[in-house]
Design an enzyme around this catalytic site. Sequence first.
Site: not given
Ligand code: BES
Ligand code: ZN
Ligand code: ZN
Length: 500
Positions: A272, A279, A290, A349, A351, A353
């Site tokens: 991801d 990121k 992920d 990001d 993604e 969901r």
């Molecule tokens: N895979 C990430 C969540 C994640 C972040 C898992 C850090 C493990 C460690 C997910 O896809 C993500 O990026 N979520 C975002 C959501 C936001 C954009 C609403 C997040 O948590 O920042």
């Molecule tokens: Zn993710």
């Molecule tokens: Zn993400």
Amino acid sequence: MNASTASVNVLKIGLSKAKDDALLLGFFKDKVELAGEIKLLDNVLGGIISRYIKDGNFKGEKSEVKVIYTGNNIKNVVLVGLGEEDKFSFEILSGVIAGASRKLRDGRIESFSVFLDSFNNKKLEDESVVEKIVLSSLIGMYQFTEYKTKDKDKIKRVKQVTLITGSGKNFENGLMRNLVIADAVNKTRDLVNTPPNIATPEYVSDYAKGLARKSGLKCTVFDERQILEMKMGCLDAVGKGSVNKPRLVVIEYKGAGKERAIAIVGKGVTFDSGGLNVKPYPYILNMKDDMAGAAAAMHVIESCAKLKLPLNLTVVAPLCENMIDADSYRPDDVLTAYNGMTVEIKNTDAEGRLILADALSYAAKTKPLALIDIATLTGASTIVLGSVGTPFLSTDEKLSERLKNASKSSLEKLWELPLWPEYEESIKSDVADIKNISEEGDAGVIMGAIFLKNFVGDSPWAHIDIGTTVWSKAEKGMLTKGATGATVRLMMDLLINWKA
Ligand code: BES
Ligand code: ZN
Ligand code: ZN
């Protein structure tokens, strides 16, 4: 890959008959006087244990581990502190055994025995003590060495763990179950730890096919063309920005004839990057983890087949890579999910969901008995519970109760968050049915679940957010650095005790 899992057996013999590189003896704090079998052993060893303790070298403090070299049939006697007797619990037992097992391994011990009867305050069931010792030892000694090329022959490994007991009870079933579970946890960690240039969606779907073939499970893999034909517009869009094209894996286990199946959906983003909402460093690190939901789900179904559990289970794992490319999906795009709902993208990001939207609606269509998704969905999970526990949310009280019970006995800590309708307002979109994030940014874990709820139909559903507990930064108790295998023990406990 993880060839390191040791063999385990139970021996019903007196301690003085034991022969091994090391023998673990448990003692509670300030209760270090020798009695019974241990006293007999001490006599055979010429009083070496009692002298060591009398000299004040060992107090039985929690996690204290002292090794006494004897040069005898038992080459090393290992005194293990269990802390205060009335505070003893399965959790303390597991942490202590994991730590002691690692210490012996690092000291180049290849085979050790555990005197079961000394690791109980007489309040815990012997069968469960055996189960926890096996599980915590095998999980605690996990290491990922696949990509080390130097000094491979110097890697330390325990090959044999023997449980010695005077108990007349039968430990066979519990032992077998926990060997299967430990293997599933460690194989999940292997797959999650595998670097993302290797573990692409295709690699993981091939892995699923191999696993299914070996366990006699039905496995169907849909490729990017079929994903598009099936109108999974979200999985298609997220996966489009990568040369490693998306896959949808469906694995089916039938252990209960025509009954409805339980469905587990696992998020499988093999890397991801965040997509166009890239990121920044250091948040981009570790994003190979992920796909841990998918990895866990696959090894859970494999274990159900090995244990021949009397239930039907379907695993659905959407696999893709979230990358940056001319073909990437964009903020402001509107996607159509498998259930026909439209989703406005506000952040590429978020993604997980999206691919779960397609996978959950696919699974919901089969009218499952219960629908559970496991996903590294949010970084916000860290804000809610830190690395100690995993947040979950559910639309069904019975399912939530089952998960809480499984959490207690598997020692995987879960905590429920609410799905209050007030939150729904925050993901209403001006142009589509919903948007993929709440722009206020509050209540991140809940918002993820509120989004997913749109795709589960009327199935009893639970969402488990392992965004934080998927990975351990430190070696502590049963955890080692790296992938944890989160939810495998929990899910196995849930399924073993399912009963309709
Ligand atoms: N895979 C990430 C969540 C994640 C972040 C898992 C850090 C493990 C460690 C997910 O896809 C993500 O990026 N979520 C975002 C959501 C936001 C954009 C609403 C997040 O948590 O920042
Ligand atoms: Zn993710
Ligand atoms: Zn993400």
